[in-house]
Design a protein around this motif. Sequence first.
Motif, PDB file in Angstrom:
ATOM      1  N   UNK A  23       0.831  -1.209   0.000  1.00 51.25           N
ATOM      2  CA  UNK A  23       0.000   0.000   0.000  1.00 51.25           C
ATOM      3  C   UNK A  23       0.864   1.257   0.000  1.00 51.25           C
ATOM      4  N   UNK A  24       1.962   1.226   0.771  1.00 52.34           N
ATOM      5  CA  UNK A  24       2.842   2.398   0.798  1.00 52.34           C
ATOM      6  C   UNK A  24       3.508   2.612  -0.555  1.00 52.34           C
ATOM      7  N   UNK A  25       3.890   1.525  -1.201  1.00 53.43           N
ATOM      8  CA  UNK A  25       4.482   1.649  -2.532  1.00 53.43           C
ATOM      9  C   UNK A  25       3.475   2.206  -3.537  1.00 53.43           C
ATOM     10  N   UNK A  26       2.238   1.750  -3.461  1.00 56.79           N
ATOM     11  CA  UNK A  26       1.209   2.255  -4.371  1.00 56.79           C
ATOM     12  C   UNK A  26       0.914   3.729  -4.118  1.00 56.79           C
ATOM     13  N   UNK A  27       0.844   4.117  -2.849  1.00 57.63           N
ATOM     14  CA  UNK A  27       0.600   5.522  -2.535  1.00 57.63           C
ATOM     15  C   UNK A  27       1.736   6.392  -3.036  1.00 57.63           C
ATOM     16  N   UNK A  28       2.963   5.941  -2.827  1.00 56.63           N
ATOM     17  CA  UNK A  28       4.131   6.696  -3.275  1.00 56.63           C
ATOM     18  C   UNK A  28       4.163   6.787  -4.800  1.00 56.63           C
ATOM     19  N   UNK A  29       3.893   5.673  -5.466  1.00 54.79           N
ATOM     20  CA  UNK A  29       3.875   5.671  -6.929  1.00 54.79           C
ATOM     21  C   UNK A  29       2.791   6.595  -7.464  1.00 54.79           C
ATOM     22  N   UNK A  30       1.610   6.536  -6.862  1.00 50.90           N
ATOM     23  CA  UNK A  30       0.510   7.393  -7.310  1.00 50.90           C
ATOM     24  C   UNK A  30       0.889   8.867  -7.222  1.00 50.90           C
ATOM     25  N   UNK A  31       1.512   9.238  -6.136  1.00 50.13           N
ATOM     26  CA  UNK A  31       1.895  10.638  -5.930  1.00 50.13           C
ATOM     27  C   UNK A  31       3.014  11.067  -6.873  1.00 50.13           C
ATOM     28  N   UNK A  32       4.067  10.268  -6.956  1.00 47.93           N
ATOM     29  CA  UNK A  32       5.230  10.669  -7.741  1.00 47.93           C
ATOM     30  C   UNK A  32       5.009  10.508  -9.246  1.00 47.93           C
ATOM     31  N   UNK A  33       4.406   9.405  -9.662  1.00 44.83           N
ATOM     32  CA  UNK A  33       4.187   9.196 -11.096  1.00 44.83           C
ATOM     33  C   UNK A  33       3.308  10.298 -11.674  1.00 44.83           C
ATOM     34  N   UNK A  34       2.275  10.677 -10.925  1.00 42.77           N
ATOM     35  CA  UNK A  34       1.366  11.702 -11.454  1.00 42.77           C
ATOM     36  C   UNK A  34       2.027  13.080 -11.465  1.00 42.77           C
ATOM     37  N   UNK A  35       2.749  13.398 -10.415  1.00 40.35           N
ATOM     38  CA  UNK A  35       3.342  14.733 -10.301  1.00 40.35           C
ATOM     39  C   UNK A  35       4.562  14.923 -11.195  1.00 40.35           C
ATOM     40  N   UNK A  36       5.353  13.847 -11.395  1.00 43.77           N
ATOM     41  CA  UNK A  36       6.650  14.015 -12.046  1.00 43.77           C
ATOM     42  C   UNK A  36       6.838  13.190 -13.312  1.00 43.77           C
ATOM     43  N   UNK A 110      -6.431  21.209  -7.050  1.00 48.22           N
ATOM     44  CA  UNK A 110      -5.043  21.557  -6.748  1.00 48.22           C
ATOM     45  C   UNK A 110      -4.124  20.423  -7.186  1.00 48.22           C
ATOM     46  N   UNK A 111      -3.010  20.778  -7.799  1.00 44.91           N
ATOM     47  CA  UNK A 111      -2.049  19.775  -8.229  1.00 44.91           C
ATOM     48  C   UNK A 111      -2.423  19.066  -9.519  1.00 44.91           C
ATOM     49  N   UNK A 112      -3.434  19.548 -10.225  1.00 43.95           N
ATOM     50  CA  UNK A 112      -3.867  18.909 -11.466  1.00 43.95           C
ATOM     51  C   UNK A 112      -2.747  18.921 -12.507  1.00 43.95           C
ATOM     52  N   UNK A 113      -2.501  17.747 -13.089  1.00 38.95           N
ATOM     53  CA  UNK A 113      -1.479  17.638 -14.135  1.00 38.95           C
ATOM     54  C   UNK A 113      -1.967  16.786 -15.293  1.00 38.95           C
ATOM     55  N   UNK A 114      -3.211  16.962 -15.665  1.00 36.75           N
ATOM     56  CA  UNK A 114      -3.738  16.214 -16.794  1.00 36.75           C
ATOM     57  C   UNK A 114      -4.277  14.859 -16.395  1.00 36.75           C
ATOM     58  N   UNK A 115      -4.516  14.038 -17.407  1.00 33.27           N
ATOM     59  CA  UNK A 115      -5.098  12.713 -17.201  1.00 33.27           C
ATOM     60  C   UNK A 115      -4.003  11.700 -16.896  1.00 33.27           C
ATOM     61  N   UNK A 116      -4.193  10.913 -15.832  1.00 30.76           N
ATOM     62  CA  UNK A 116      -3.221   9.877 -15.491  1.00 30.76           C
ATOM     63  C   UNK A 116      -2.968   8.941 -16.667  1.00 30.76           C
ATOM     64  N   UNK A 117      -4.013   8.597 -17.377  1.00 28.45           N
ATOM     65  CA  UNK A 117      -3.917   7.569 -18.403  1.00 28.45           C
ATOM     66  C   UNK A 117      -3.321   8.120 -19.698  1.00 28.45           C
TER      67      UNK A 117
END
Length: 202
Positions: A23-36, A110-117
């Motif tokens: 779960x921690x890996x998924x949360x971290x991936x969700x945050x970093x992959x989307x932002x960066x 806030x923090x919108x960076x387009x569509x994840x997909x």
Amino acid sequence: MPETAAVPSVPAAASAAAASPRERLLETASRLFYAEGIHTVPVDRLVTEAGVTRATFYRHFPAKEDLVVAYLRATDDRLRAAVAETVARGEAARGVSAVLDLIGEVTCAAGFRGCHFINAAAEYPDASDPVREAITDHRAWFQQTVTDLASLAGHPDPAYAGRVLVLLHDGALSAAELDDPETVRTTVRRAGHDLLGLPQPD
């Protein structure tokens, strides 16, 4: 559609201590992959910020791509739940209106960076890649969802209306990162209501 800051994210810090390593890996991936971006985030950073070892990472995800797929599947699950909840709050025939409102909320988040997909697809051009398969599954679900809602709204050609609504969704999630998101939100809502012959929102 709608997780994408932009959609409901994996529950973060509040229960971080109790969360499993996966779960921690998924949360971290969700945050970093989307932002960066996906390719810019190395495994070393993922394990450091998630507070796990590399051995733990590879026990849950044999390769980074497996984590990418899991991130997209989890995002898809959250979006499906958000759409279902949004539609359930209103009359069936106005379900599309509710989805258009949700898209507008996403574009102004806030923090919108387009569509994840769409973002992920740009990084994985091979249509046979498991990452692209996850993206395809998500888009097929969304296409069917808005087509069904257009039918409930009484559109004479719901398949056509569904395709237009997907284009409106994609355009909104791309344009809102480049243009004024509030203008994008009002334009998408107006266009969707025009398409379905619904009263214009206030």
